[in-house]
Write an enzyme that holds these catalytic residues in place. Sequence first.
Site, mmCIF file in Angstrom:
data_model
loop_
_atom_site.group_PDB
_atom_site.id
_atom_site.type_symbol
_atom_site.label_atom_id
_atom_site.label_comp_id
_atom_site.label_asym_id
_atom_site.label_seq_id
_atom_site.Cartn_x
_atom_site.Cartn_y
_atom_site.Cartn_z
ATOM 1 N N LYS A 79 0.853 -1.197 0.000
ATOM 2 C CA LYS A 79 0.000 0.000 0.000
ATOM 3 C C LYS A 79 0.877 1.231 0.000
ATOM 4 O O LYS A 79 2.001 1.208 0.525
ATOM 5 C CB LYS A 79 -0.884 0.024 1.256
ATOM 6 C CG LYS A 79 -2.128 0.899 1.123
ATOM 7 C CD LYS A 79 -3.308 0.130 0.564
ATOM 8 C CE LYS A 79 -4.567 0.966 0.514
ATOM 9 N NZ LYS A 79 -5.742 0.156 0.184
ATOM 10 N N PRO A 118 -6.125 2.845 -7.489
ATOM 11 C CA PRO A 118 -6.853 3.897 -6.770
ATOM 12 C C PRO A 118 -7.234 3.492 -5.349
ATOM 13 O O PRO A 118 -7.422 2.319 -5.060
ATOM 14 C CB PRO A 118 -8.114 4.118 -7.616
ATOM 15 C CG PRO A 118 -8.164 3.007 -8.597
ATOM 16 C CD PRO A 118 -6.912 2.222 -8.555
ATOM 17 N N SER A 150 -12.646 0.855 -9.831
ATOM 18 C CA SER A 150 -12.989 -0.448 -9.250
ATOM 19 C C SER A 150 -14.191 -0.339 -8.317
ATOM 20 O O SER A 150 -14.615 -1.330 -7.724
ATOM 21 C CB SER A 150 -11.787 -0.978 -8.460
ATOM 22 O OG SER A 150 -11.347 -0.001 -7.535
ATOM 23 N N GLY A 183 -20.933 6.543 4.816
ATOM 24 C CA GLY A 183 -20.069 6.934 3.702
ATOM 25 C C GLY A 183 -20.715 6.645 2.365
ATOM 26 O O GLY A 183 -20.808 5.494 1.938
ATOM 27 N N MET A 241 -14.064 5.415 6.340
ATOM 28 C CA MET A 241 -12.681 5.129 6.728
ATOM 29 C C MET A 241 -12.620 3.899 7.646
ATOM 30 O O MET A 241 -13.654 3.457 8.162
ATOM 31 C CB MET A 241 -12.090 6.331 7.471
ATOM 32 C CG MET A 241 -12.095 7.596 6.647
ATOM 33 S SD MET A 241 -11.207 7.431 5.077
ATOM 34 C CE MET A 241 -9.538 7.806 5.609
#
Length: 355
Positions: A79, A118, A150, A183, A241
Amino acid sequence: MSFDDTFRWDGELTVTRHDRKTGASFVIRLDSTRLGPAAGGTRAAQYASFAGALEDAGKLAGAMTLKMAVSNLPMGGGKSVIALPAPRKDIDQVTWARILTLHAENIDKLRGNYWTGPDVNTNSADMDTLNETTEFVFGRSAERGGAGSSAFNTSLGVFEAMKATAAYRGLGTLDGLSVLIQGLGAVGSGLATIASEAGARLFVSDTDPERLASAEQLGHTVVGVDAVLSTPCDIFAPCAMGGVLNSEIASELPASAVVGAANNILADGEAGAILHERGILYAPDFVTNAGGAFHLVGREVLGWNQDTVEEHTRGIGDTLTEVYSIAQIENTTTDQAARILARRRVDTANVTVPA
Ligand code: NAI
Ligand code: PHE
Protein backbone atom coordinates in the site's frame (compact mmCIF):
# COMPACT_ATOMS: atom_id res chain seq x y z
CA MET A 1 4.00 5.85 19.42
CA SER A 2 7.58 4.84 20.27
CA PHE A 3 10.41 4.25 17.80
CA ASP A 4 10.07 0.52 18.40
CA ASP A 5 6.34 0.47 17.72
CA THR A 6 6.78 2.28 14.41
CA PHE A 7 9.44 -0.10 13.12
CA ARG A 8 8.30 -3.34 14.73
CA TRP A 9 6.52 -4.41 11.58
CA ASP A 10 6.74 -7.81 9.94
CA GLY A 11 6.48 -6.65 6.33
CA GLU A 12 9.17 -6.86 3.68
CA LEU A 13 10.05 -3.28 2.78
CA THR A 14 9.28 0.34 3.57
CA VAL A 15 10.13 3.22 1.23
CA THR A 16 9.78 6.81 2.43
CA ARG A 17 10.43 10.25 0.99
CA HIS A 18 9.65 13.84 1.92
CA ASP A 19 9.22 16.70 -0.54
CA ARG A 20 10.09 20.06 0.99
CA LYS A 21 8.54 21.98 -1.90
CA THR A 22 4.98 20.63 -1.48
CA GLY A 23 5.24 19.48 2.15
CA ALA A 24 4.02 15.99 1.14
CA SER A 25 5.52 12.83 2.65
CA PHE A 26 5.42 9.49 0.89
CA VAL A 27 5.28 5.94 2.22
CA ILE A 28 5.17 2.68 0.28
CA ARG A 29 5.01 -0.52 2.29
CA LEU A 30 5.37 -3.98 0.80
CA ASP A 31 3.86 -6.41 3.29
CA SER A 32 4.40 -9.58 1.27
CA THR A 33 5.48 -10.60 -2.23
CA ARG A 34 5.11 -14.30 -1.52
CA LEU A 35 2.12 -14.84 -3.85
CA GLY A 36 3.25 -12.29 -6.45
CA PRO A 37 4.20 -8.62 -6.73
CA ALA A 38 2.73 -6.56 -3.90
CA ALA A 39 -0.39 -4.66 -4.96
CA GLY A 40 -2.52 -2.08 -3.21
CA GLY A 41 -3.85 1.38 -3.79
CA THR A 42 -2.49 4.87 -3.18
CA ARG A 43 -4.24 6.64 -0.30
CA ALA A 44 -3.87 10.43 0.00
CA ALA A 45 -4.81 11.85 3.40
CA GLN A 46 -3.67 14.08 6.21
CA TYR A 47 -1.98 12.39 9.16
CA ALA A 48 -1.24 13.75 12.62
CA SER A 49 2.32 12.37 12.46
CA PHE A 50 4.65 10.57 10.08
CA ALA A 51 4.58 7.58 12.42
CA GLY A 52 0.79 7.51 11.96
CA ALA A 53 1.20 7.42 8.16
CA LEU A 54 3.70 4.57 8.45
CA GLU A 55 1.42 2.62 10.73
CA ASP A 56 -1.59 3.10 8.46
CA ALA A 57 0.38 2.04 5.37
CA GLY A 58 1.59 -1.08 7.20
CA LYS A 59 -1.88 -2.12 8.34
CA LEU A 60 -3.40 -1.42 4.93
CA ALA A 61 -0.61 -3.37 3.19
CA GLY A 62 -1.23 -6.31 5.55
CA ALA A 63 -4.93 -6.24 4.67
CA MET A 64 -4.01 -6.40 0.96
CA THR A 65 -1.91 -9.53 1.54
CA LEU A 66 -4.89 -11.20 3.22
CA LYS A 67 -7.30 -9.96 0.53
CA MET A 68 -5.22 -11.34 -2.35
CA ALA A 69 -4.64 -14.66 -0.58
CA VAL A 70 -8.25 -15.26 0.45
CA SER A 71 -9.38 -14.27 -3.06
CA ASN A 72 -6.92 -16.63 -4.80
CA LEU A 73 -5.38 -13.74 -6.71
CA PRO A 74 -1.72 -14.08 -7.77
CA MET A 75 -0.51 -10.93 -6.02
CA GLY A 76 1.04 -9.98 -2.72
CA GLY A 77 0.06 -7.08 -0.51
CA GLY A 78 1.33 -3.52 -0.40
CA LYS A 79 0.00 0.00 0.00
CA SER A 80 1.04 3.60 -0.50
CA VAL A 81 0.17 6.51 1.70
CA ILE A 82 0.74 10.11 0.69
CA ALA A 83 0.62 12.28 3.81
CA LEU A 84 -0.76 15.57 2.51
CA PRO A 85 0.15 19.04 3.81
CA ALA A 86 -3.53 20.16 3.50
CA PRO A 87 -6.94 18.60 2.77
CA ARG A 88 -6.99 17.11 -0.76
CA LYS A 89 -9.64 19.61 -1.89
CA ASP A 90 -7.36 22.54 -1.00
CA ILE A 91 -4.36 21.30 -3.01
CA ASP A 92 -4.02 23.06 -6.38
CA GLN A 93 -3.50 21.16 -9.65
CA VAL A 94 0.17 22.03 -10.10
CA THR A 95 1.04 20.87 -6.57
CA TRP A 96 -1.01 17.69 -6.98
CA ALA A 97 0.70 16.91 -10.30
CA ARG A 98 4.13 17.26 -8.63
CA ILE A 99 3.04 15.03 -5.73
CA LEU A 100 1.84 12.33 -8.13
CA THR A 101 5.01 12.51 -10.23
CA LEU A 102 7.24 12.06 -7.17
CA HIS A 103 5.08 9.16 -5.99
CA ALA A 104 5.34 7.56 -9.44
CA GLU A 105 9.15 7.92 -9.32
CA ASN A 106 9.20 6.06 -6.00
CA ILE A 107 6.99 3.28 -7.40
CA ASP A 108 9.15 2.98 -10.50
CA LYS A 109 12.28 2.44 -8.42
CA LEU A 110 10.65 -0.72 -7.04
CA ARG A 111 10.79 -2.16 -10.59
CA GLY A 112 7.49 -4.02 -10.52
CA ASN A 113 7.69 -5.42 -7.00
CA TYR A 114 4.82 -3.04 -6.17
CA TRP A 115 1.77 -2.16 -8.28
CA THR A 116 -0.50 0.64 -7.21
CA GLY A 117 -4.14 1.51 -7.96
CA PRO A 118 -6.85 3.90 -6.77
CA ASP A 119 -7.83 4.27 -3.12
CA VAL A 120 -9.24 7.04 -0.92
CA ASN A 121 -8.63 10.42 -2.61
CA THR A 122 -7.10 8.98 -5.79
CA ASN A 123 -8.96 8.02 -8.96
CA SER A 124 -8.45 6.78 -12.53
CA ALA A 125 -7.34 10.22 -13.76
CA ASP A 126 -4.61 10.16 -11.07
CA MET A 127 -3.61 6.66 -12.21
CA ASP A 128 -3.23 8.07 -15.76
CA THR A 129 -0.92 10.74 -14.36
CA LEU A 130 1.16 8.17 -12.44
CA ASN A 131 1.36 6.10 -15.62
CA GLU A 132 3.19 8.94 -17.39
CA THR A 133 6.16 8.11 -15.14
CA THR A 134 5.74 4.43 -14.25
CA GLU A 135 4.10 1.38 -15.82
CA PHE A 136 3.23 -0.27 -12.48
CA VAL A 137 -0.29 1.14 -12.20
CA PHE A 138 -3.72 -0.54 -12.17
CA GLY A 139 -7.00 1.28 -12.74
CA ARG A 140 -6.03 3.76 -15.47
CA SER A 141 -8.95 5.14 -17.45
CA ALA A 142 -10.38 2.98 -20.24
CA GLU A 143 -9.12 5.55 -22.82
CA ARG A 144 -5.58 4.86 -21.59
CA GLY A 145 -6.10 1.10 -21.74
CA GLY A 146 -6.82 0.55 -18.03
CA ALA A 147 -9.69 -1.15 -16.21
CA GLY A 148 -11.05 2.16 -14.86
CA SER A 149 -12.72 2.60 -11.49
CA SER A 150 -12.99 -0.45 -9.25
CA ALA A 151 -15.74 1.11 -7.15
CA PHE A 152 -18.83 -0.44 -8.71
CA ASN A 153 -17.41 -3.94 -8.54
CA THR A 154 -16.50 -3.34 -4.92
CA SER A 155 -20.12 -2.32 -4.22
CA LEU A 156 -21.33 -5.48 -5.93
CA GLY A 157 -19.05 -7.62 -3.76
CA VAL A 158 -20.23 -5.92 -0.56
CA PHE A 159 -23.83 -6.54 -1.66
CA GLU A 160 -23.09 -10.26 -2.15
CA ALA A 161 -21.40 -10.30 1.25
CA MET A 162 -24.49 -8.69 2.79
CA LYS A 163 -26.83 -11.28 1.31
CA ALA A 164 -24.66 -14.18 2.53
CA THR A 165 -24.29 -12.63 5.98
CA ALA A 166 -28.00 -11.92 6.39
CA ALA A 167 -28.80 -15.51 5.43
CA TYR A 168 -26.17 -16.99 7.80
CA ARG A 169 -27.31 -14.72 10.65
CA GLY A 170 -30.89 -15.94 10.16
CA LEU A 171 -32.19 -12.59 8.95
CA GLY A 172 -33.42 -13.96 5.61
CA THR A 173 -33.12 -11.86 2.47
CA LEU A 174 -32.32 -8.14 2.35
CA ASP A 175 -35.96 -7.36 1.57
CA GLY A 176 -37.24 -5.24 4.47
CA LEU A 177 -33.97 -5.25 6.45
CA SER A 178 -32.59 -1.96 7.74
CA VAL A 179 -29.10 -1.25 6.36
CA LEU A 180 -27.09 1.70 7.67
CA ILE A 181 -24.40 2.87 5.22
CA GLN A 182 -21.66 5.09 6.64
CA GLY A 183 -20.07 6.93 3.70
CA LEU A 184 -21.85 7.55 0.42
CA GLY A 185 -18.77 7.84 -1.76
CA ALA A 186 -17.96 5.81 -4.86
CA VAL A 187 -18.57 2.44 -3.14
CA GLY A 188 -21.24 3.43 -0.60
CA SER A 189 -23.48 5.12 -3.17
CA GLY A 190 -23.31 2.11 -5.53
CA LEU A 191 -24.11 -0.17 -2.61
CA ALA A 192 -27.07 2.02 -1.65
CA THR A 193 -28.50 1.66 -5.16
CA ILE A 194 -28.21 -2.13 -5.31
CA ALA A 195 -29.31 -2.74 -1.72
CA SER A 196 -32.40 -0.57 -2.08
CA GLU A 197 -33.29 -2.35 -5.33
CA ALA A 198 -33.18 -5.57 -3.29
CA GLY A 199 -35.73 -4.09 -0.87
CA ALA A 200 -33.47 -2.96 1.99
CA ARG A 201 -34.58 0.08 4.02
CA LEU A 202 -31.65 2.44 3.85
CA PHE A 203 -30.22 4.70 6.54
CA VAL A 204 -27.31 6.78 5.30
CA SER A 205 -24.65 9.06 6.71
CA ASP A 206 -21.91 11.21 5.20
CA THR A 207 -19.90 14.28 6.12
CA ASP A 208 -20.71 15.74 2.69
CA PRO A 209 -24.14 17.48 2.71
CA GLU A 210 -24.49 17.28 -1.10
CA ARG A 211 -24.23 13.49 -1.05
CA LEU A 212 -26.82 13.34 1.72
CA ALA A 213 -29.21 15.64 -0.15
CA SER A 214 -29.29 13.32 -3.18
CA ALA A 215 -29.75 10.27 -0.94
CA GLU A 216 -32.63 11.97 0.83
CA GLN A 217 -34.26 12.67 -2.52
CA LEU A 218 -34.14 8.95 -3.21
CA GLY A 219 -36.13 8.38 -0.01
CA HIS A 220 -33.30 7.14 2.24
CA THR A 221 -33.25 8.20 5.90
CA VAL A 222 -30.35 10.47 6.84
CA VAL A 223 -28.50 9.78 10.10
CA GLY A 224 -26.19 12.40 11.66
CA VAL A 225 -22.47 11.59 11.61
CA ASP A 226 -22.36 11.41 15.42
CA ALA A 227 -25.47 9.21 15.67
CA VAL A 228 -24.30 6.45 13.31
CA LEU A 229 -22.85 4.12 15.92
CA SER A 230 -25.89 4.35 18.20
CA THR A 231 -28.61 3.97 15.55
CA PRO A 232 -30.26 0.53 15.63
CA CYS A 233 -30.17 -1.40 12.34
CA ASP A 234 -30.02 -4.95 11.05
CA ILE A 235 -26.79 -4.43 9.09
CA PHE A 236 -24.19 -1.74 9.68
CA ALA A 237 -22.10 -1.02 6.54
CA PRO A 238 -18.96 1.08 7.17
CA CYS A 239 -17.99 2.45 3.75
CA ALA A 240 -15.90 5.49 4.75
CA MET A 241 -12.68 5.13 6.73
CA GLY A 242 -11.22 2.24 8.75
CA GLY A 243 -10.87 1.83 12.51
CA VAL A 244 -14.57 2.58 13.21
CA LEU A 245 -15.09 -0.29 15.64
CA ASN A 246 -13.00 -0.33 18.81
CA SER A 247 -13.85 -2.49 21.82
CA GLU A 248 -15.94 0.21 23.49
CA ILE A 249 -18.09 0.79 20.39
CA ALA A 250 -18.34 -2.95 19.68
CA SER A 251 -19.81 -3.41 23.18
CA GLU A 252 -22.68 -1.04 22.40
CA LEU A 253 -23.26 -1.33 18.64
CA PRO A 254 -27.02 -1.87 18.08
CA ALA A 255 -26.75 -4.06 14.94
CA SER A 256 -27.09 -7.76 14.06
CA ALA A 257 -24.28 -7.78 11.50
CA VAL A 258 -21.44 -5.61 10.18
CA VAL A 259 -20.69 -5.77 6.44
CA GLY A 260 -18.79 -2.89 4.86
CA ALA A 261 -16.22 -1.82 2.26
CA ALA A 262 -13.84 0.13 4.49
CA ASN A 263 -10.40 -1.42 4.90
CA ASN A 264 -9.48 -2.31 8.51
CA ILE A 265 -12.91 -1.77 10.08
CA LEU A 266 -11.78 -3.25 13.41
CA ALA A 267 -9.57 -0.88 15.40
CA ASP A 268 -8.27 -3.80 17.48
CA GLY A 269 -8.58 -7.58 17.83
CA GLU A 270 -10.62 -7.17 21.01
CA ALA A 271 -13.44 -5.49 19.03
CA GLY A 272 -13.78 -8.65 16.88
CA ALA A 273 -14.00 -10.81 20.01
CA ILE A 274 -16.68 -8.59 21.54
CA LEU A 275 -18.80 -8.64 18.37
CA HIS A 276 -18.46 -12.44 18.38
CA GLU A 277 -19.56 -12.72 22.03
CA ARG A 278 -22.54 -10.45 21.38
CA GLY A 279 -23.67 -12.54 18.39
CA ILE A 280 -23.05 -9.70 15.92
CA LEU A 281 -21.88 -11.36 12.71
CA TYR A 282 -18.85 -9.50 11.37
CA ALA A 283 -17.95 -9.97 7.69
CA PRO A 284 -14.14 -9.54 7.54
CA ASP A 285 -13.39 -6.52 5.36
CA PHE A 286 -10.57 -8.11 3.39
CA VAL A 287 -13.00 -10.77 2.15
CA THR A 288 -15.99 -8.45 1.69
CA ASN A 289 -14.28 -5.65 -0.26
CA ALA A 290 -12.27 -7.81 -2.69
CA GLY A 291 -14.48 -6.81 -5.65
CA GLY A 292 -12.08 -3.95 -6.44
CA ALA A 293 -9.11 -6.34 -6.53
CA PHE A 294 -11.05 -8.80 -8.73
CA HIS A 295 -11.78 -5.95 -11.12
CA LEU A 296 -8.24 -4.54 -11.31
CA VAL A 297 -6.15 -7.71 -11.12
CA GLY A 298 -8.74 -9.77 -13.03
CA ARG A 299 -8.91 -7.37 -15.96
CA GLU A 300 -5.32 -6.17 -16.07
CA VAL A 301 -3.26 -9.20 -14.99
CA LEU A 302 -5.45 -12.23 -15.69
CA GLY A 303 -7.15 -10.92 -18.84
CA TRP A 304 -10.69 -11.58 -17.52
CA ASN A 305 -13.70 -10.06 -19.24
CA GLN A 306 -16.42 -8.28 -17.27
CA ASP A 307 -18.52 -11.44 -16.90
CA THR A 308 -15.63 -13.36 -15.34
CA VAL A 309 -14.87 -10.46 -12.99
CA GLU A 310 -18.51 -10.47 -11.91
CA GLU A 311 -18.59 -14.24 -11.46
CA HIS A 312 -15.61 -14.09 -9.09
CA THR A 313 -17.08 -11.11 -7.28
CA ARG A 314 -20.37 -12.92 -6.72
CA GLY A 315 -18.29 -15.75 -5.21
CA ILE A 316 -17.48 -13.47 -2.25
CA GLY A 317 -20.76 -14.64 -0.70
CA ASP A 318 -19.60 -18.28 -0.78
CA THR A 319 -16.16 -17.41 0.59
CA LEU A 320 -17.81 -15.63 3.51
CA THR A 321 -20.09 -18.56 4.21
CA GLU A 322 -16.95 -20.75 4.35
CA VAL A 323 -15.36 -18.23 6.76
CA TYR A 324 -18.44 -18.34 9.01
CA SER A 325 -18.40 -22.11 9.15
CA ILE A 326 -14.65 -22.16 9.95
CA ALA A 327 -15.38 -19.70 12.80
CA GLN A 328 -18.06 -22.04 14.12
CA ILE A 329 -15.92 -25.18 13.83
CA GLU A 330 -12.80 -23.55 15.33
CA ASN A 331 -14.85 -21.59 17.87
CA THR A 332 -13.11 -18.37 16.95
CA THR A 333 -13.97 -14.92 15.60
CA THR A 334 -14.84 -14.48 11.95
CA ASP A 335 -11.79 -12.24 11.54
CA GLN A 336 -9.52 -15.03 12.81
CA ALA A 337 -11.37 -17.56 10.65
CA ALA A 338 -10.77 -15.46 7.52
CA ARG A 339 -7.07 -15.27 8.44
CA ILE A 340 -7.03 -19.08 8.77
CA LEU A 341 -8.56 -19.39 5.28
CA ALA A 342 -6.06 -16.87 3.83
CA ARG A 343 -3.17 -18.77 5.46
CA ARG A 344 -4.44 -22.08 4.02
CA ARG A 345 -4.50 -20.55 0.57
CA VAL A 346 -0.97 -19.17 0.94
CA ASP A 347 0.25 -22.55 2.19
CA THR A 348 -1.29 -24.48 -0.69
CA ALA A 349 -0.29 -21.97 -3.39
CA ASN A 350 2.34 -23.24 -5.74
CA VAL A 351 4.98 -20.63 -4.98
CA THR A 352 8.70 -20.67 -4.38
CA VAL A 353 9.68 -18.90 -1.22
CA PRO A 354 13.18 -17.44 -0.88
CA ALA A 355 15.20 -19.17 1.86
P1 NAI B 1 -14.74 7.72 -1.34
O1 NAI B 1 -13.69 8.68 -0.92
O2 NAI B 1 -15.35 7.83 -2.70
O3 NAI B 1 -15.96 7.75 -0.28
C1 NAI B 1 -15.82 7.90 1.09
C2 NAI B 1 -17.06 8.65 1.58
O4 NAI B 1 -17.05 8.63 3.01
C3 NAI B 1 -17.11 10.13 1.14
O5 NAI B 1 -18.39 10.41 0.63
C4 NAI B 1 -16.85 10.89 2.45
O6 NAI B 1 -17.48 12.14 2.47
C5 NAI B 1 -17.45 9.92 3.46
N1 NAI B 1 -16.98 10.08 4.83
C6 NAI B 1 -15.73 10.37 5.29
N2 NAI B 1 -15.72 10.40 6.64
C7 NAI B 1 -16.99 10.10 7.05
C8 NAI B 1 -17.61 9.95 8.32
N3 NAI B 1 -16.94 10.12 9.45
N4 NAI B 1 -18.92 9.63 8.35
C9 NAI B 1 -19.62 9.44 7.22
N5 NAI B 1 -19.08 9.58 5.98
C10 NAI B 1 -17.78 9.90 5.90
O7 NAI B 1 -14.10 6.27 -1.11
P2 NAI B 1 -14.59 4.87 -1.73
O8 NAI B 1 -13.81 4.56 -2.94
O9 NAI B 1 -16.07 4.85 -1.75
O10 NAI B 1 -14.06 3.85 -0.61
C11 NAI B 1 -14.73 3.73 0.64
C12 NAI B 1 -13.96 2.74 1.53
O11 NAI B 1 -13.88 1.48 0.88
C13 NAI B 1 -12.51 3.17 1.81
O12 NAI B 1 -12.18 2.80 3.13
C14 NAI B 1 -11.70 2.33 0.81
O13 NAI B 1 -10.39 2.04 1.27
C15 NAI B 1 -12.53 1.06 0.77
N6 NAI B 1 -12.36 0.30 -0.46
C16 NAI B 1 -12.58 0.88 -1.66
C17 NAI B 1 -12.42 0.14 -2.82
C18 NAI B 1 -12.68 0.73 -4.18
O14 NAI B 1 -12.63 -0.03 -5.15
N7 NAI B 1 -12.98 2.02 -4.30
C19 NAI B 1 -12.00 -1.27 -2.78
C20 NAI B 1 -11.84 -1.78 -1.44
C21 NAI B 1 -12.00 -1.01 -0.34
N1 PHE C 1 -7.71 0.24 -3.06
C1 PHE C 1 -8.62 -0.82 -3.38
C2 PHE C 1 -8.54 -1.94 -2.33
O1 PHE C 1 -8.22 -1.67 -1.19
C3 PHE C 1 -8.50 -1.29 -4.81
C4 PHE C 1 -7.17 -1.91 -5.22
C5 PHE C 1 -7.05 -3.28 -5.28
C6 PHE C 1 -6.09 -1.12 -5.62
C7 PHE C 1 -5.85 -3.87 -5.70
C8 PHE C 1 -4.90 -1.71 -6.04
C9 PHE C 1 -4.79 -3.09 -6.08
O2 PHE C 1 -8.88 -3.07 -2.54
